[in-house]
Design an enzyme around this catalytic site. Structure first.
Site, PDB file in Angstrom:
ATOM      1  CB  CYS A   2      -0.882   0.019   1.243  1.00 47.40           C
ATOM      2  SG  CYS A   2      -1.912  -1.440   1.382  1.00 47.40           S
ATOM      3  NE  ARG A  27       5.037   1.439  -1.069  1.00 45.41           N
ATOM      4  CZ  ARG A  27       5.971   1.389  -0.126  1.00 45.41           C
ATOM      5  NH1 ARG A  27       7.151   1.910  -0.350  1.00 45.41           N
ATOM      6  NH2 ARG A  27       5.736   0.841   1.038  1.00 45.41           N
ATOM      7  CD1 TRP A  75      -0.261  -5.823  -3.477  1.00 48.59           C
ATOM      8  CD2 TRP A  75      -0.329  -6.768  -1.452  1.00 48.59           C
ATOM      9  NE1 TRP A  75       0.253  -7.095  -3.582  1.00 48.59           N
ATOM     10  CE2 TRP A  75       0.222  -7.694  -2.360  1.00 48.59           C
ATOM     11  CE3 TRP A  75      -0.463  -7.149  -0.122  1.00 48.59           C
ATOM     12  CZ2 TRP A  75       0.637  -8.965  -1.987  1.00 48.59           C
ATOM     13  CZ3 TRP A  75      -0.049  -8.431   0.261  1.00 48.59           C
ATOM     14  CH2 TRP A  75       0.486  -9.314  -0.671  1.00 48.59           C
ATOM     15  CG  ASN A 100       0.405   2.399   3.595  1.00 48.38           C
ATOM     16  OD1 ASN A 100      -0.619   2.410   2.940  1.00 48.38           O
ATOM     17  ND2 ASN A 100       1.544   2.924   3.177  1.00 48.38           N
ATOM     18  N   GLY A 101      -0.639  -0.907   6.493  1.00 49.76           N
ATOM     19  CA  GLY A 101      -0.343  -1.767   7.638  1.00 49.76           C
ATOM     20  C   GLY A 101      -1.515  -2.647   7.986  1.00 49.76           C
ATOM     21  CD  GLU A 484      17.931 -13.195  -7.169  1.00 48.04           C
ATOM     22  OE1 GLU A 484      17.334 -13.685  -6.214  1.00 48.04           O
ATOM     23  OE2 GLU A 484      17.627 -12.085  -7.659  1.00 48.04           O
ATOM     24  CE  LYS A 488      14.478 -11.605  -9.156  1.00 44.25           C
ATOM     25  NZ  LYS A 488      15.200 -11.038  -8.043  1.00 44.25           N
ATOM     26  CD  GLU A 491      10.527 -12.031  -7.877  1.00 46.84           C
ATOM     27  OE1 GLU A 491      11.689 -12.076  -8.321  1.00 46.84           O
ATOM     28  OE2 GLU A 491      10.109 -11.120  -7.172  1.00 46.84           O
ATOM     29  CG  HIS A 507      21.136 -37.079  -2.944  1.00 49.72           C
ATOM     30  ND1 HIS A 507      21.579 -38.310  -2.530  1.00 49.72           N
ATOM     31  CD2 HIS A 507      22.256 -36.348  -3.165  1.00 49.72           C
ATOM     32  CE1 HIS A 507      22.909 -38.322  -2.477  1.00 49.72           C
ATOM     33  NE2 HIS A 507      23.340 -37.128  -2.870  1.00 49.72           N
ATOM     34  CE  LYS A 606      11.739  -3.040  -5.512  1.00 44.75           C
ATOM     35  NZ  LYS A 606      12.508  -4.142  -6.100  1.00 44.75           N
TER      36      LYS A 606
HETATM   37  C1  F6R Z   1      12.504 -10.760  -5.383  1.00 45.43           C
HETATM   38  C2  F6R Z   1      12.333  -9.736  -4.380  1.00 45.43           C
HETATM   39  C3  F6R Z   1      11.925 -10.149  -3.020  1.00 45.43           C
HETATM   40  C4  F6R Z   1      12.642  -9.275  -1.974  1.00 45.43           C
HETATM   41  C5  F6R Z   1      12.114  -9.594  -0.577  1.00 45.43           C
HETATM   42  C6  F6R Z   1      12.860  -8.825   0.486  1.00 45.43           C
HETATM   43  O1  F6R Z   1      12.873 -10.236  -6.603  1.00 45.43           O
HETATM   44  O2  F6R Z   1      12.505  -8.572  -4.648  1.00 45.43           O
HETATM   45  O3  F6R Z   1      12.157 -11.493  -2.781  1.00 45.43           O
HETATM   46  O4  F6R Z   1      14.009  -9.521  -2.049  1.00 45.43           O
HETATM   47  O5  F6R Z   1      10.758  -9.282  -0.519  1.00 45.43           O
HETATM   48  O6  F6R Z   1      12.760  -7.453   0.263  1.00 45.43           O
HETATM   49  P1  F6R Z   1      13.759  -6.431   0.908  1.00 45.43           P
HETATM   50  O7  F6R Z   1      15.109  -6.681   0.313  1.00 45.43           O
HETATM   51  O8  F6R Z   1      13.229  -5.087   0.546  1.00 45.43           O
HETATM   52  O9  F6R Z   1      13.762  -6.681   2.387  1.00 45.43           O
END
Ligand code: F6R
Length: 611
Positions: A2, A27, A75, A100-101, A484, A488, A491, A507, A606
């Site tokens: 949010c 976000r 959100w 927010n929250g 990673e 990616k 996601e 395994h 985000k």
């Molecule tokens: C993946 C991604 C998330 C963040 C995670 C932690 O691309 O961006 O997995 O890495 O939500 O976020 P931060 O780093 O902001 O604590």
């Protein structure tokens, strides 16, 4: 997640609110709305599910203009994605509020307010705050005092902004657990959850502290602490650049941010290079003493930042000779842990707002773990402010939901930490220090070279696009890079992907491999290369199609089912950083080929400010 924006001015603030909400889109959100008090002192509100642009169009059609207002991107958490659940929430047509929250005691509050005659129109926890504030106004309190009373009854995390038609010349803001800041203009002032929302109007900001409330008028701002006493808070000048919020010549922010990595890495190592060596002072005042007094490291983080931590474990143990554990913050915060005051607790967070990471840090501190360091990309955000030491990565604002440049700069910061700890502990010879420094100096160039292989990766992406599953393999320090890469890909392309240390295949996961399974292998020319080659044979024998990211001289034989891309340069100990680039590019191009929303993948946000 949010986002909040609010404005009070001597001009129409609706365009300011809309622009702010546009800036907050990155976000992640699923509905948006604004509420204003118009010239006739009426509360007017427009809300829509879907994009900010639709809501802005509706506001224009309705001819909404006002010199005071609040806006929100939601959100969904409590209640589905519907217009009635979208913010702002209004109480008795008199007061509008955005939040927010999460309010944990919302059910209890809802029951109490229902008994007082309040009728709820939404399923949200937020609506209880609107009615609660209104109920105090009804008892004769002014808006500021009504908010100050109401927030003391709330359990959970919140940042709120409130307007009331009874007091059309002030905005009230409050925060506890979620970020909120005040923007200072000339005869106009603003509220925002994120500085990007108000950058078009001002760079001068006050970050509210936990428990603060603020009264924002055209003429000025008064901040109150958690005891409702007036308090001075420092004014900061934000250095977030507007260009980092613009796409420029790129199609997507993710693409832009992948290509910004040579610059982001160069900026992040600048302090080390200028310093001509590793030194505790890079991590803030008191770091020398902290580093001298610890003999192990605990890293706490989530998602991509957790994978940065997993990579760092290899560096910290091999270079600094210190034991390093890495743990997912959301797990750590809920288990009984053995506190160790000689442990350095390192949190890694791009946003500096991730609730689980913040709570894990608070938990560690509550156990007496005082030696804390935050690696973060957002200055003045909550996590670094709660930490003793900080190293800011200088990636610049990251807008794409999928983290790219934040990850590689986190790796740079963590490598610097490993070398610095090694130096403080007497485990780094001057020759080694010079060698690692030189590796860092070469890094931006190596990252640039890795970006140059984009056309080959785009061609691979065409083969990937029709698949529904993929495996990623790596060994040693490259295993977290495989993790990673898989994250990616899932996601942003929604292809199911898993990563394994290549030695684990036999395994269990080998059972998944057949002709339809693409297998990405990160295979630089290190001491595990021959082992990785054997693992590749195991996959080939089951018909799997291999996509290998190798080094110049890794000596792979290509065939119809073994595709190889060679990194253009050797990068030694920093190889995980350079091998991140191809997996990012692969995810990006597969997502393009599948036509998914690269920058705003479904269901994701985000900054994850809820549990
Ligand atoms: C993946 C991604 C998330 C963040 C995670 C932690 O691309 O961006 O997995 O890495 O939500 O976020 P931060 O780093 O902001 O604590």
């Amino acid at each position: 997640m949010c986002g909040i924006v609010g404005a009070i001015a001597n001009r129409n603030v609706v365009p300011v609110l809309v622009e702010g909400l546009n800036r907050l889109e990155y976000r992640g959100y699923d509905s948006a709305g604004i509420a204003v008090i118009n010239a006739a002192d009426e509360v007017r509100r427009v809300r829509r599910t879907g994009r900010v642009a639709e809501m802005a169009g509706a506001a224009e059609q309705e001819g909404l203009t006002a010199d005071i207002g609040i806006g929100h991107t939601r959100w969904a958490t409590h209640g589905g994605v519907t217009e009635s659940n979208a913010h702002p929430h209004v109480s008795f047509g008199e007061l509008a509020l955005v939040h927010n929250g999460i309010i944990e005691n919302h059910e209890e509050q809802r029951a109490k307010l229902t008994a007082q005659g309040y009728v709820f129109e939404s399923q949200t926890d937020t609506e209880v705050i609107a009615h609660l504030v209104h109920s105090y106004q009804k008892q004769g309190m002014d808006l500021l005092h009504a908010v100050q009373h109401a927030v003391k009854e709330l359990h959970g995390a919140f940042a709120i902004a409130v307007i009331s038609k009874k007091e059309p010349n002030r905005l009230i803001a409050a925060r506890m657990g979620c970020p909120l800041l005040i923007g200072l203009g000339e005869n106009e002032n603003f509220i925002a959850s994120d500085v990007s929302a108000i950058l078009q109007a001002t760079r001068r900001v006050i970050f509210l502290e936990e428990g603060d409330t603020a009264e924002v008028t055209r003429e000025g701002v008064v901040v109150f602490d958690d005891n409702d006493q007036v308090i001075e808070r420092e004014v900061h000048v934000s250095d977030v650049s507007l260009s980092s919020l613009e796409l420029g010549p790129y199609k997507h922010f993710m693409q832009k941010e992948i290509h910004e990595q040579p610059r982001a890495v160069a900026d992040t190592i600048e302090a080390v290079v200028d310093n001509n060596g590793f030194g505790p002072e890079l991590f803030g005042d008191g770091a020398e003493e902290v580093f001298a007094n610890i003999d192990r490291v605990k890293i706490l983080a989530c998602g991509t930042s957790y994978y940065a931590g997993l990579t760092a474990k290899y560096w910290i143990e091999s270079i600094a000779d210190l034991t390093c554990d890495v743990e997912i913050a959301s797990e750590y915060r809920y288990r009984k842990v053995v506190a160790d005051p000689r442990q350095l607790v390192v949190t890694i967070s791009q946003s500096g707002e991730t609730l689980d990471t913040m709570e894990a840090l608070k938990y560690a501190k509550s156990l007496g773990q005082e030696q804390t360091l935050s690696i973060c990309n957002v200055p003045e955000s909550a996590i670094p402010r709660a930490s003793k030491l900080v190293y800011y990565t200088r990636a610049g604002a990251e807008i794409g939901v999928a983290s790219t440049k934040a990850f590689t700069t986190q790796l740079v910061a963590l490598f610097t930490l490993a070398c610095t700890l090694a130096k403080v502990k007497g485990n780094l010879t001057p020759e080694e220090e010079l060698g690692y420094l030189e590796d860092l100096r070469q890094l931006p160039g190596s990252v640039q070279h890795a970006l140059n292989i984009e056309p080959q990766i785009a061609a691979w992406a065409e083969k990937f696009a029709p698949k529904e599953n993929a495996l990623f393999l790596g060994r040693g320090v490259h295993y977290p890079i495989a993790l990673e890469g898989a994250l990616k890909l899932k996601e942003i392309s929604y292809i199911h992907a898993e990563a394994y240390p290549a030695g684990e295949l036999k395994h269990g996961p080998l059972a998944l491999v057949d002709e339809s399974m693409p297998v990405v292998v990160i295979a630089p020319n290190d001491r595990l290369l021959e082992k990785v080659k054997s693992n590749i044979q195991e996959v080939r024998a089951r018909g799997g199609e291999m996509f290998v990211f190798a080094d110049l001289d890794s000596n792979f034989t290509e065939s119809d089912h073994v595709h190889v891309i060679r990194a253009p340069r050797h990068t030694g100990v920093l190889s995980p950083i350079v091998h991140t680039i191809p997996v990012q590019l692969l995810a990006y191009h597969v997502s393009l080929a599948r036509g998914t929303d690269v920058d705003k993948p479904r269901n994701l946000a985000k900054a994850v400010t809820v549990e």
